[in-house]
Design an enzyme around this catalytic site. Structure first.
Site, PDB file in Angstrom:
ATOM      1  CD  GLN A 196      -2.741   5.636 -11.116  1.00 11.14           C
ATOM      2  OE1 GLN A 196      -3.502   5.767 -12.060  1.00 11.14           O
ATOM      3  NE2 GLN A 196      -3.156   5.202  -9.941  1.00 11.14           N
ATOM      4  CG  ASN A 244      -1.615  -4.004 -11.665  1.00  8.56           C
ATOM      5  OD1 ASN A 244      -0.945  -3.516 -10.746  1.00  8.56           O
ATOM      6  ND2 ASN A 244      -1.490  -3.615 -12.911  1.00  8.56           N
ATOM      7  CE  LYS A 245      -4.474   1.949  -9.969  1.00 11.10           C
ATOM      8  NZ  LYS A 245      -5.298   2.312  -8.796  1.00 11.10           N
ATOM      9  CG  ASP A 257      -1.703  -2.795  -6.425  1.00  5.50           C
ATOM     10  OD1 ASP A 257      -1.795  -2.718  -7.664  1.00  5.50           O
ATOM     11  OD2 ASP A 257      -1.281  -1.865  -5.713  1.00  5.50           O
ATOM     12  NE  ARG A 296       1.057   5.367  -8.036  1.00  2.00           N
ATOM     13  CZ  ARG A 296       1.887   4.720  -8.832  1.00  2.00           C
ATOM     14  NH1 ARG A 296       3.156   5.154  -8.989  1.00  2.00           N
ATOM     15  NH2 ARG A 296       1.527   3.640  -9.497  1.00  2.00           N
ATOM     16  N   GLY A 297       1.670   2.955  -5.429  1.00  2.00           N
ATOM     17  CA  GLY A 297       2.402   1.824  -6.003  1.00  2.00           C
ATOM     18  C   GLY A 297       2.770   0.886  -4.862  1.00  2.00           C
ATOM     19  CB  ALA A 298       2.159  -2.743  -4.400  1.00  2.00           C
ATOM     20  NE  ARG A 328      -4.391   3.472  -2.200  1.00  2.00           N
ATOM     21  CZ  ARG A 328      -3.913   3.477  -3.455  1.00  2.00           C
ATOM     22  NH1 ARG A 328      -2.643   3.766  -3.698  1.00  2.00           N
ATOM     23  NH2 ARG A 328      -4.703   3.178  -4.473  1.00  2.00           N
TER      24      ARG A 328
HETATM   25  O1  MRU Z   1      -3.450   3.113  -6.970  1.00  2.00           O
HETATM   26  P1  MRU Z   1      -1.978   2.939  -7.194  1.00  2.00           P
HETATM   27  O2  MRU Z   1      -1.387   3.987  -8.077  1.00  2.00           O
HETATM   28  O3  MRU Z   1      -1.218   2.772  -5.896  1.00  2.00           O
HETATM   29  O4  MRU Z   1      -1.902   1.566  -7.967  1.00  2.00           O
HETATM   30  C1  MRU Z   1      -0.654   1.136  -8.433  1.00  2.00           C
HETATM   31  C2  MRU Z   1      -0.714  -0.092  -9.240  1.00  2.00           C
HETATM   32  O5  MRU Z   1      -1.761  -0.661  -9.468  1.00  2.00           O
HETATM   33  C3  MRU Z   1       0.594  -0.661  -9.685  1.00  2.00           C
HETATM   34  O6  MRU Z   1       0.485  -1.254 -10.942  1.00  2.00           O
HETATM   35  C4  MRU Z   1       1.050  -1.715  -8.666  1.00  2.00           C
HETATM   36  O7  MRU Z   1       1.032  -1.176  -7.381  1.00  2.00           O
HETATM   37  C5  MRU Z   1       2.397  -2.236  -8.955  1.00  2.00           C
HETATM   38  S1  MRU Z   1       3.623  -1.019  -8.655  1.00  2.00           S
HETATM   39  C6  MRU Z   1       5.159  -1.673  -8.885  1.00  2.00           C
END
Ligand code: MRU
Length: 343
Positions: free
Chosen positions: A192, A243-244, A233, A45-47, A85
């Site tokens: 996270q 973002n999250k 994201d 996970r994470g963009a 996603r």
């Molecule tokens: O749902 P996730 O864990 O994929 O969400 C991740 C985030 O929101 C991060 O902050 C974002 O992707 C930036 S990661 C460098």
């Protein structure tokens, strides 16, 4: 360095982020369907990490596809990966990059096409690490010395191919000799911050303190926090940032308390085709993430739940956006497109 994702002869190897911090387990995705499942279930996970996984998913799919109807299979592989996603634009960026290359080299013998796609996917990974290091270089001077950085979610090595975006800025500031530590929001409901950010900062010997999300305002008012740094994201062309979930609240509290709110993200997270954050699709995730904690029910049976995985922070709360090409400030409509065009 923490290895988030790697290409091997056996398949795409990822550290299983659903098992951290209790188990450091690596899974091998042996075909594109397994890569898609790993993205969907948040093993990865994470963009930016999702972007790398998508590119590797396309490459492994093409490696296995029969020569007869390669074009149709290639389309199906890309469609399956794109369905995993919706919010992180890096997913679509990774797929598009592979599609562009495929179109360019389609005339070559099939073995060569497969080899070139694998090379490209490996390159996406290597480039991502270099991009994060550049984000760190641009961001480090913005971090006040002797203060605490507050972050939300995990925008670290685990959310990228390595080094991290927001945590890349922290790493670079520490490497530059700044005396800083990090407050990590736990980041309900997927945790996270608690599970991943604290784990990876401890791994690197960077001082980290875990707080629950509802403590952020208290500490932003306390005078201890020098700045907030988060990842993204998807960033719209006007600088609105998805973002999250919970990021928006942190941004508002930061502004209220006069604390700079920085977003660290690669250019591949910009979506300059959309005018503002209202056009960003927000992923809705299952109710069990909210009603349960590690399999234990914490809300009554039949509870109605909302579970948007992301929120959008309006650009007026964003002090600056730190990219590998430099730092953008308001008006973002101009500064982001200028940075994106820079070679
Ligand atoms: O749902 P996730 O864990 O994929 O969400 C991740 C985030 O929101 C991060 O902050 C974002 O992707 C930036 S990661 C460098």
């Amino acid at each position: 360095m923490i290895e988030t994702i790697q290409w091997t002869d056996d398949g795409v190897v990822m550290i299983d982020q659903t098992r951290l911090p209790n188990e450091e387990l690596y899974v091998t995705c042996r075909n594109y369907v397994e890569v898609a499942d790993a993205i969907r279930t948040m093993i990865i996970r994470g963009a930016p990490a999702i972007g790398v996984a998508a590119a590797m998913g396309v490459a492994i799919g093409a490696r296995d596809a029969a020569e007869e109807n390669l074009d149709a299979q290639f389309e199906a592989i890309c469609a399956e990966l794109a369905s995993t996603r919706p919010t992180a634009v890096n997913l679509f960026w990774g797929i598009e990059r592979m599609k562009r290359l495929f179109a360019e080299i389609r005339h070559l013998p099939v073995d060569e096409i497969r080899a070139r796609l694998i090379e490209e996917a490996k390159l996406v990974r290597v480039e991502d690490i270099a991009i994060n290091e550049a984000i760190g270089r641009h961001g480090a001077p913005l971090v006040p010395d002797g203060k605490t950085v507050l972050t939300h979610c995990n925008a670290g090595a685990l959310a990228t191919a390595g080094y991290g975006t927001a945590l890349g800025v922290v790493r670079a500031a520490v490497a530059a000799g700044k005396d800083i530590d990090v407050f990590a929001d736990e980041t309900r409901p997927f945790l996270q911050g608690a599970r991943l950010t604290v784990w990876e900062l401890q791994h690197d010997g960077i001082r980290a303190t875990l707080i629950t999300d509802n403590m952020a305002g208290h500490f932003l008012k306390s005078g201890r926090i020098g700045c907030v740094v988060v990842g993204a994201d998807r960033i719209a062309s006007n600088g609105d940032v998805a973002n999250k979930i919970g990021t928006y609240g942190v941004a508002v509290l930061a502004k209220e308390n006069g604390i700079p709110f920085y977003v660290a993200a690669p250019i591949s997270t910009l979506d300059l085709k959309i005018p503002d954050g209202d056009h960003i699709p927000i992923e809705q995730r299952g109710a069990a993430e909210v009603t349960h904690v590690f399999g234990t029910r914490i809300a009554p049976e039949g509870t109605e739940v909302q579970n948007p995985a992301f929120d959008v922070t309006p650009n007026r709360y964003v002090t600056a956006i730190i990219t590998e090409k430099g730092v953008a400030r308001a008006p973002y409509g101009e500064s982001l497109s200028e940075l994106a065009a820079k070679v």
